[in-house]
Design a protein around this motif. Sequence first.
Motif, mmCIF file in Angstrom:
data_model
loop_
_atom_site.group_PDB
_atom_site.id
_atom_site.type_symbol
_atom_site.label_atom_id
_atom_site.label_comp_id
_atom_site.label_asym_id
_atom_site.label_seq_id
_atom_site.Cartn_x
_atom_site.Cartn_y
_atom_site.Cartn_z
ATOM 1 N N LEU A 54 0.845 -1.269 0.079
ATOM 2 C CA LEU A 54 0.083 -0.185 -0.116
ATOM 3 C C LEU A 54 0.835 1.172 0.087
ATOM 4 N N PHE A 55 2.030 1.307 -0.113
ATOM 5 C CA PHE A 55 3.130 2.443 -0.035
ATOM 6 C C PHE A 55 2.550 3.178 -1.294
ATOM 7 N N LEU A 56 2.500 4.384 -1.500
ATOM 8 C CA LEU A 56 2.165 5.427 -2.553
ATOM 9 C C LEU A 56 3.213 5.401 -3.391
ATOM 10 N N PHE A 57 4.502 5.632 -3.114
ATOM 11 C CA PHE A 57 5.544 5.864 -3.858
ATOM 12 C C PHE A 57 6.328 4.473 -3.955
ATOM 13 N N VAL A 58 5.937 3.613 -4.998
ATOM 14 C CA VAL A 58 6.571 2.244 -5.276
ATOM 15 C C VAL A 58 8.209 2.522 -5.285
ATOM 16 N N GLU A 59 8.547 3.614 -6.265
ATOM 17 C CA GLU A 59 10.019 3.573 -6.554
ATOM 18 C C GLU A 59 10.881 4.176 -5.663
ATOM 19 N N SER A 60 10.371 4.994 -4.550
ATOM 20 C CA SER A 60 10.876 5.666 -3.677
ATOM 21 C C SER A 60 10.251 5.584 -2.363
ATOM 22 N N HIS A 61 10.956 4.664 -1.535
ATOM 23 C CA HIS A 61 9.964 4.694 0.071
ATOM 24 C C HIS A 61 10.851 5.467 0.820
ATOM 25 N N GLU A 62 11.354 6.667 0.679
ATOM 26 C CA GLU A 62 12.150 7.489 1.657
ATOM 27 C C GLU A 62 11.111 8.046 2.816
ATOM 28 N N ASP A 63 9.943 8.239 2.421
ATOM 29 C CA ASP A 63 9.123 8.831 3.399
ATOM 30 C C ASP A 63 8.472 7.451 4.535
ATOM 31 N N PHE A 64 8.960 6.305 4.307
ATOM 32 C CA PHE A 64 8.560 5.187 4.964
ATOM 33 C C PHE A 64 9.817 4.689 5.970
ATOM 34 N N MET A 65 11.048 5.409 5.575
ATOM 35 C CA MET A 65 12.394 4.625 5.934
ATOM 36 C C MET A 65 12.241 5.219 7.643
ATOM 37 N N THR A 66 13.200 4.211 8.199
ATOM 38 C CA THR A 66 13.535 4.524 9.560
ATOM 39 C C THR A 66 15.038 4.728 9.641
ATOM 40 N N SER A 67 15.873 4.195 8.962
ATOM 41 C CA SER A 67 17.247 4.315 8.817
ATOM 42 C C SER A 67 17.698 4.206 7.582
ATOM 43 N N PRO A 68 18.737 4.558 7.031
ATOM 44 C CA PRO A 68 19.394 4.509 5.730
ATOM 45 C C PRO A 68 19.374 3.127 5.086
ATOM 46 N N CYS A 69 18.469 2.759 4.109
ATOM 47 C CA CYS A 69 18.223 1.592 3.666
ATOM 48 C C CYS A 69 18.172 1.635 2.146
ATOM 49 N N PRO A 70 19.270 1.896 1.341
ATOM 50 C CA PRO A 70 19.161 2.142 -0.167
ATOM 51 C C PRO A 70 18.730 0.860 -0.750
ATOM 52 N N GLY A 71 17.539 0.683 -1.703
ATOM 53 C CA GLY A 71 17.107 -0.211 -2.196
ATOM 54 C C GLY A 71 16.467 -1.240 -1.447
ATOM 55 N N CYS A 72 15.985 -0.875 -0.115
ATOM 56 C CA CYS A 72 15.118 -1.760 0.663
ATOM 57 C C CYS A 72 13.873 -1.716 -0.005
ATOM 58 N N THR A 73 12.978 -2.915 0.258
ATOM 59 C CA THR A 73 11.713 -3.244 -0.196
ATOM 60 C C THR A 73 10.819 -2.766 1.046
ATOM 61 N N PRO A 74 9.593 -2.779 0.472
ATOM 62 C CA PRO A 74 8.550 -2.244 1.515
ATOM 63 C C PRO A 74 8.551 -3.178 2.694
ATOM 64 N N GLY A 75 8.866 -4.476 2.328
ATOM 65 C CA GLY A 75 8.492 -5.358 3.719
ATOM 66 C C GLY A 75 9.710 -5.310 4.389
ATOM 67 N N GLU A 76 10.811 -5.148 3.946
ATOM 68 C CA GLU A 76 12.125 -4.702 4.714
ATOM 69 C C GLU A 76 11.993 -3.589 5.520
ATOM 70 N N ILE A 77 11.427 -2.632 5.170
ATOM 71 C CA ILE A 77 11.353 -1.186 5.912
ATOM 72 C C ILE A 77 10.135 -1.686 7.065
ATOM 73 N N ILE A 78 9.177 -2.462 6.660
ATOM 74 C CA ILE A 78 8.230 -2.446 7.702
ATOM 75 C C ILE A 78 8.879 -3.433 8.915
ATOM 76 N N THR A 79 9.747 -4.269 8.523
ATOM 77 C CA THR A 79 10.452 -4.984 9.570
ATOM 78 C C THR A 79 11.574 -4.130 10.404
ATOM 79 N N MET A 80 11.988 -3.092 9.565
ATOM 80 C CA MET A 80 12.763 -2.140 10.223
ATOM 81 C C MET A 80 12.061 -1.279 11.311
ATOM 82 N N TRP A 81 10.680 -1.075 11.084
ATOM 83 C CA TRP A 81 10.093 -0.240 11.962
ATOM 84 C C TRP A 81 9.879 -0.837 13.413
ATOM 85 N N LEU A 82 9.577 -2.257 13.315
ATOM 86 C CA LEU A 82 9.699 -3.181 14.436
ATOM 87 C C LEU A 82 10.847 -3.238 15.209
#
Length: 148
Positions: A54-82
């Motif tokens: 459901l992330f709006l910006f499929v190619e750039s997830h920078e507004d969902f990031m919690t730490s630097p993560c070039p090339g991370c998938t949305p699933g990896e970003i959600i794991t980082m939130w936790l």
Amino acid sequence: MPPTGPSPACAGANLEGITGSGDDTGSVQAYWRGLVGPVYEAACAGDERPLSNLFLFVESHEDFMTSPCPGCTPGEIITMWLKDFGFGTEDLALLLETPPTQDQSGLTYRRGDAVTWFSRGTHDTPGGWAGLYPGCEADRRCREYLAP
């Protein structure tokens, strides 16, 4: 990725105070319900897989990031939130149960240090879930976004 579990509350995403101009308040609320609802439902179900889609910006997830993560998938970003903030799907559901702030660009939900927003869209960009910061004070972009 295993679900982090459903929210115990899940009373419904809060759209309190969202208004339109004139008689279109109902259609405005229906519009926002269509954008916020799927995110809320996925969070309540505790299922990270549909949530990451459901992330709006499929190619750039920078507004969902919690730490630097070039090339991370949305699933990896959600794991980082936790991992980085202890912020799981239940926390997202509870965040969306708080009254949002409405402005020209869309809706902003804030609960503690967590902030998420939904974009209303433009003539060439659809509206959608536009960002989430589980630790807003720790992220310069989030602080700048919320600055008056």
